[in-house]
Design a protein around this motif. Sequence first.
Motif, PDB file in Angstrom:
ATOM      1  N   ASP A 137       0.902  -1.209  -0.188  1.00 51.27           N
ATOM      2  CA  ASP A 137      -0.038   0.076  -0.033  1.00 51.27           C
ATOM      3  C   ASP A 137       0.812   1.188   0.082  1.00 51.27           C
ATOM      4  O   ASP A 137       1.547   1.441   0.684  1.00 51.27           O
ATOM      5  CB  ASP A 137      -0.811  -0.226   1.117  1.00 51.27           C
ATOM      6  N   HIS A 191      -1.354   2.551   9.139  1.00 48.27           N
ATOM      7  CA  HIS A 191      -1.950   1.442   9.842  1.00 48.27           C
ATOM      8  C   HIS A 191      -0.673   0.485   9.345  1.00 48.27           C
ATOM      9  O   HIS A 191      -0.149   0.259   8.433  1.00 48.27           O
ATOM     10  CB  HIS A 191      -3.241   0.948   8.992  1.00 48.27           C
ATOM     11  N   THR A 198       2.323   1.775   7.436  1.00 52.48           N
ATOM     12  CA  THR A 198       2.492   3.130   6.491  1.00 52.48           C
ATOM     13  C   THR A 198       2.446   4.148   7.358  1.00 52.48           C
ATOM     14  O   THR A 198       2.186   4.340   8.476  1.00 52.48           O
ATOM     15  CB  THR A 198       1.150   2.799   5.625  1.00 52.48           C
ATOM     16  N   GLU A 200       1.377   7.892   6.217  1.00 50.29           N
ATOM     17  CA  GLU A 200       0.813   8.771   5.303  1.00 50.29           C
ATOM     18  C   GLU A 200      -0.175   9.748   5.620  1.00 50.29           C
ATOM     19  O   GLU A 200      -1.368   9.696   5.573  1.00 50.29           O
ATOM     20  CB  GLU A 200      -0.191   7.544   4.738  1.00 50.29           C
ATOM     21  N   GLU A 208       2.115   8.437   0.459  1.00 52.68           N
ATOM     22  CA  GLU A 208       2.225   6.981   1.582  1.00 52.68           C
ATOM     23  C   GLU A 208       3.518   6.310   1.377  1.00 52.68           C
ATOM     24  O   GLU A 208       3.461   5.920   0.254  1.00 52.68           O
ATOM     25  CB  GLU A 208       0.778   6.503   1.480  1.00 52.68           C
TER      26      GLU A 208
HETATM   27 CO    CO Z   1      -2.891   2.783   3.740  1.00 50.04          CO
END
Ligand code: CO
Length: 290
Positions: free
Chosen positions: A147, A210, A241, A243, A275
């Motif tokens: 991500d 997260h 992460t 972000e 991110e």
């Molecule tokens: Co994310």
Amino acid sequence: MFLIGRNDPCWCGSGKKYKQCHLAFDEKLKQFKREGYIVPKKKIIKTPAQIEAIKESAKINIAVLDYVAEHIKEGVSTEDINTWVHEETIRQGATPATLGYQGYPKSVCTSVNDEVCHGIPDENIILKDGDIINVDCSTIYNGYFSDSSRMFCIGNVSDEKKKLVEDVKKSIELGLEQVKPWTTIGNIGQAINDFATEQGYSVVREIGGHGVGLEFHEDPWVGYVTKRDTGMLMVPGMMFTIEPMINMGRPEIYQDADNGWTIYTEDGSPSAQWEVQVLVTEDGYEIISY
Ligand code: CO
Ligand code: MF3
């Protein structure tokens, strides 16, 4: 309950005896817990094999964002971006993590100007000269998650907006400097918030980063207005992460009542976000996806 013996194979899958592998680590974690720290549960500490598998997922995530970077320009719709992300992800044998996630309808989030995050791609949203956009891409490959997101400036963007975009990136670098094992995750938010505030911006409080890797969203929650020496202890093998969403104006946000997803700045001021997915290592951090 089974207790692992000193001579048993280590839980991390290294093949080494526990006493020669993670025993000292587990003892250290227990000591921090006794001292009152919030320590991570085992299930969010990645084993070397899991880290390798997550990196394979991240390679695809990065390649998809690179594809977007090469093609994004004035005149394309955010739906076009969705098509690129969807097709490139599938072509590489992976799945977009957002598609169908809690009912989310698309394969990417595209958040333009005053959209803070979770903008839904739409054929009627056409990128125009002077826009700033966040493209947030997440990938599942062999069951492992990656991500990350990037900002793009379309055509001639005002100096003010360009600076916002660059400063959010800088704030992430400052946050990354705080990623060190056996210190707390609150240090990241403090560094980001201090910098953003100095530049005259405000940081979104309600939405954070997260844990990620085995699931899309795991513990810990990663805030960007947190204080030094608070929050969960960072230990090697944790992955999460960073972000931050940073607004040019006030920090207040609201959610789109019609689509139930998109978050906007309440005052209509521009917002930017990058991110990065990061792994805590023995001596600092390793970037997994950016
Ligand atoms: Co994310
Ligand atoms: N990539 C986003 C995040 O940082 C995804 C949010 S879930 C979605 O967690 F459904 F809105 F995409």
